[in-house]
Design a protein around this motif. Structure first.
Motif, PDB file in Angstrom:
ATOM      1  N   VAL A 115       0.837  -1.194   0.000  1.00 43.92           N
ATOM      2  CA  VAL A 115       0.000   0.000   0.000  1.00 43.92           C
ATOM      3  C   VAL A 115       0.874   1.248   0.000  1.00 43.92           C
ATOM      4  CG1 VAL A 115      -1.698   1.333   1.328  1.00 43.92           C
ATOM      5  CG2 VAL A 115      -1.922  -1.154   1.145  1.00 43.92           C
ATOM      6  N   THR A 116       1.886   1.266   0.853  1.00 43.36           N
ATOM      7  CA  THR A 116       2.696   2.486   0.989  1.00 43.36           C
ATOM      8  C   THR A 116       3.763   2.612  -0.091  1.00 43.36           C
ATOM      9  OG1 THR A 116       4.237   1.403   2.528  1.00 43.36           O
ATOM     10  CG2 THR A 116       2.347   2.543   3.491  1.00 43.36           C
ATOM     11  N   ALA A 117       4.228   1.481  -0.651  1.00 42.61           N
ATOM     12  CA  ALA A 117       5.305   1.549  -1.658  1.00 42.61           C
ATOM     13  C   ALA A 117       4.845   1.075  -3.027  1.00 42.61           C
ATOM     14  CB  ALA A 117       6.505   0.719  -1.196  1.00 42.61           C
ATOM     15  N   GLY A 118       3.995   0.025  -3.064  1.00 47.61           N
ATOM     16  CA  GLY A 118       3.562  -0.546  -4.342  1.00 47.61           C
ATOM     17  C   GLY A 118       3.972  -2.001  -4.448  1.00 47.61           C
ATOM     18  N   PRO A 119       3.659  -2.649  -5.574  1.00 43.94           N
ATOM     19  CA  PRO A 119       3.960  -4.078  -5.734  1.00 43.94           C
ATOM     20  C   PRO A 119       5.471  -4.370  -5.640  1.00 43.94           C
ATOM     21  CG  PRO A 119       2.467  -3.293  -7.457  1.00 43.94           C
ATOM     22  CD  PRO A 119       2.955  -2.082  -6.723  1.00 43.94           C
ATOM     23  N   LYS A 120       5.805  -5.498  -5.054  1.00 47.04           N
ATOM     24  CA  LYS A 120       7.219  -5.796  -4.821  1.00 47.04           C
ATOM     25  C   LYS A 120       7.979  -6.169  -6.086  1.00 47.04           C
ATOM     26  CE  LYS A 120       8.619  -7.648  -0.948  1.00 47.04           C
ATOM     27  NZ  LYS A 120       8.865  -8.764  -0.016  1.00 47.04           N
ATOM     28  N   ARG A 121       7.234  -6.487  -7.158  1.00 49.16           N
ATOM     29  CA  ARG A 121       7.925  -6.888  -8.399  1.00 49.16           C
ATOM     30  C   ARG A 121       8.017  -5.747  -9.397  1.00 49.16           C
ATOM     31  NH1 ARG A 121       5.951 -13.137  -9.228  1.00 49.16           N
ATOM     32  NH2 ARG A 121       5.832 -13.608  -7.005  1.00 49.16           N
ATOM     33  N   GLU A 122       7.753  -4.506  -8.942  1.00 50.97           N
ATOM     34  CA  GLU A 122       7.826  -3.354  -9.851  1.00 50.97           C
ATOM     35  C   GLU A 122       8.896  -2.374  -9.378  1.00 50.97           C
ATOM     36  OE1 GLU A 122       3.985  -1.595 -10.503  1.00 50.97           O
ATOM     37  OE2 GLU A 122       3.137  -3.536 -11.137  1.00 50.97           O
ATOM     38  N   ALA A 123       9.748  -1.943 -10.328  1.00 51.71           N
ATOM     39  CA  ALA A 123      10.865  -1.056  -9.982  1.00 51.71           C
ATOM     40  C   ALA A 123      10.379   0.234  -9.328  1.00 51.71           C
ATOM     41  CB  ALA A 123      11.683  -0.748 -11.231  1.00 51.71           C
ATOM     42  N   GLY A 124       9.199   0.721  -9.747  1.00 45.17           N
ATOM     43  CA  GLY A 124       8.684   1.982  -9.206  1.00 45.17           C
ATOM     44  C   GLY A 124       8.502   1.945  -7.692  1.00 45.17           C
TER      45      GLY A 124
END
Ligand SMILES: CSCCC(=O)C(=O)COP(=O)(O)O
Ligand SMILES: [Mg+2]
Length: 239
Positions: free
Chosen positions: A161-170
């Protein structure tokens, strides 16, 4: 042989890296499973619960007015298939946090992890967490460790939620920005190659943790450096 690296911050995955997947899927999932329905029904005025239920209906292909039993069926299916769906992680995290607070749960760390975390922290290396488990579940995981309260070692916690999916560089860009660190000064440790590839794409240093007996022990880490446990890794604080 020991791999020596220089980093300002070590960002830790939890399951499969610092603690056993079997403990998460056994102890923690089994604790959450029968409590999901009652939790949803007794927290119907909690916006996070309402949002998680709506998202479960949407992502689970249910009608907008599907009842708790149908929602719970989807959540159970996700747990059976180990789908790291964010609404599941939100609800699990709340239930586990209550379980830790009630003294009914504790966490699990591999024997090699805590001594290394203490040593790196003493040297001035900052420690942070990025896990699919919600921040609400990460903090008590570190607070209720068999070795005692480890939260004084950890400065920052990130989830999907706070950072985003773990498999995406963003997501790793977002964490670097939140930490105020250059990507090259960040080191991510994980048992999952796809997460390591994403962090490396964002310019991070990465090390795979291939633990014997863990689900990802047979995974292909490509040219990512790999250790069998934390005794094979040493980190010195970047100036
Ligand atoms: C914070 S303990 C719960 C762990 C959990 O639910 C989970 O999905 C862990 O996944 P990770 O990204 O740490 O491998
Ligand atoms: Mg993991």
């Amino acid at each position: 042989m020991t791999l020596s690296l220089i980093a300002r911050t070590v960002v830790l995955d939890i399951e499969g890296t610092t603690g056993a997947a079997g403990y998460v899927h056994g102890t923690l999932y089994d604790y959450a499973r029968p409590r999901l329905g009652p939790w949803i029904d007794t927290h119907a005025d909690d916006p996070d619960v309402v949002g998680a239920v709506a998202r479960t209906r949407d992502e689970g292909g249910l009608r907008e007015d599907a009842g708790t039993a149908e929602v719970v069926d989807v959540l159970h299916r996700w747990m059976d298939d180990d789908v790291k769906a964010t609404p599941l992680k939100t609800l699990q995290g709340q239930i586990w946090a209550a379980g830790y607070a009630a003294g009914e749960l504790s966490s699990h760390f591999f024997d090699d992890v805590v001594p290394r975390l203490r040593a790196w922290h003493e040297r001035g290396v900052r420690l942070a967490v990025f896990s699919s488990g919600s921040v609400a579940s990460q903090v008590p995981w570190f607070r209720h460790a068999p070795a005692g309260d480890l939260t004084p070692l950890v400065t920052d916690y990130f989830d999907t939620v706070t950072a985003g999916p773990k498999r995406e560089a963003g997501s790793y860009d977002a964490i670097a920005a939140a930490l105020g660190d250059e990507p090259g000064r960040l080191l991510f440790l994980s048992d999952l190659p796809a997460e390591l590839f994403a962090a490396r794409e964002a310019g991070w240093q990465v090390v795979g943790v291939r633990r014997a007996g863990e689900p990802n022990a047979g995974a292909d880490f490509g040219d990512v450096p790999v250790v069998a446990d934390f005794t094979e890794l040493d980190v010195v604080a970047a100036p």
